[in-house]
Design an enzyme around this catalytic site. Structure first.
Site, PDB file in Angstrom:
ATOM      1  N   LYS A  86      37.731 -53.291 -17.933  1.00 54.98           N
ATOM      2  CA  LYS A  86      39.457 -53.118 -17.739  1.00 54.98           C
ATOM      3  C   LYS A  86      39.896 -54.334 -18.209  1.00 54.98           C
ATOM      4  CE  LYS A  86      41.032 -51.324 -13.710  1.00 54.98           C
ATOM      5  NZ  LYS A  86      41.096 -51.095 -12.392  1.00 54.98           N
TER       6      LYS A  86
HETATM    7  C1  E4P Z   1      43.163 -49.297 -10.556  1.00 52.31           C
HETATM    8  O1  E4P Z   1      42.693 -49.404 -11.727  1.00 52.31           O
HETATM    9  C2  E4P Z   1      44.606 -50.125 -10.185  1.00 52.31           C
HETATM   10  O2  E4P Z   1      44.001 -51.432 -10.487  1.00 52.31           O
HETATM   11  C3  E4P Z   1      44.931 -49.780  -8.789  1.00 52.31           C
HETATM   12  O3  E4P Z   1      44.739 -48.169  -8.751  1.00 52.31           O
HETATM   13  C4  E4P Z   1      45.846 -50.528  -8.204  1.00 52.31           C
HETATM   14  O4  E4P Z   1      46.299 -49.680  -6.952  1.00 52.31           O
HETATM   15  P1  E4P Z   1      47.153 -50.292  -5.949  1.00 52.31           P
HETATM   16  O5  E4P Z   1      48.497 -50.452  -6.480  1.00 52.31           O
HETATM   17  O6  E4P Z   1      47.106 -49.381  -4.732  1.00 52.31           O
HETATM   18  O7  E4P Z   1      46.760 -51.620  -5.592  1.00 52.31           O
END
Ligand code: E4P
Length: 223
Positions: A86
């Site tokens: 990522k």
């Molecule tokens: C996923 O890749 C994201 O980092 C994550 O879903 C963010 O989620 P949140 O807004 O619940 O922290």
């Protein structure tokens, strides 16, 4: 739409893997911090639970493209299997995605709040782009609409990149995107359990059991 687990709690991952049709696990630095464990230790344990073929996503931390690239190499070498790196869809991140995609790395462009980030990440060669649905909603925007728009941009331009929608807080957000045919959604364990939670369904099933056992006796089944 693929369903992915957004968490690093190995007990929760193990249980969700047993019950739900999931394709992998995403993490981010905050999720890893919540586990309280060393990042590589927990990532390797997740890999051993889900197997080599399942997707596992882990995020780089560095601010500069060159360092992000080095981190990506390390993450993939260290954890192994079907690994996705990522990379935030910021200026340095787009530069890193271009290089990593050319090298053959599978990239999930993350921290996407606007359709243009999704477009640029796709053009740079990301496999997935992750719009943060609920965080966008919390800013007064429409997260589902942003995810749909990015999906449309890819379709209308013949791009291979898929939307991996992230940051969900309720079933409706997930359902709308499944209905639209987006590539994948990554969902935290509590939201995933909520996808199926419905008292009226439990009631209907309980009535079937009661009727059957009224006929055949307490505890009876088709066995
Ligand atoms: C996923 O890749 C994201 O980092 C994550 O879903 C963010 O989620 P949140 O807004 O619940 O922290």
């Amino acid at each position: 739409m693929k369903l992915i687990i957004d968490d690093a709690n190995v007990a929760a991952i193990r249980e969700l893997y047993e019950y739900y049709p999931v394709s992998g696990v995403t993490t981010n630095p905050s999720i890893l911090a919540k586990s309280g464990r060393q990042p590589y230790e927990v990532l390797k344990e997740i890999r051993s639970i889900i197997g080599d073929e399942a997707e596992l996503h882990a995020q780089v931390i560095s601010a500069k493209a060159e360092d992000m690239i080095e981190e990506a190499h390390k993450i993939v070498a260290e954890v192994g299997g079907n690994m996705f790196v990522k990379v935030p869809a910021i200026r340095e991140g787009i530069k890193a995605i271009k290089v990593l995609a050319k090298e053959g790395y599978k990239i999930t462009a993350t921290a996407i709040y606007a359709p243009m980030q999704g477009y640029l990440a796709g053009e740079a060669g990301a496999v997935y782009a992750a719009p943060y649905v609920n965080r966008i909603d919390n800013l007064g925007g429409n997260g589902v609409a942003v995810a749909k728009q990015i999906h449309d941009i890819y379709e209308n331009n013949g791009m291979k990149t898929q939307v991996l929608a992230a940051s969900f807080k309720n079933s409706q957000q997930v359902l709308e995107l499944a209905d639209y045919g987006i590539g994948a959604a990554t969902v935290a364990p509590d939201v995933m359990e909520g996808l199926l939670k419905n008292d009226i369904v439990d009631c209907a099933v309980a009535q079937f059991v009661k009727d059957f056992q009224g006929l055949c006796g307490d505890g009876a089944t088709m066995l």
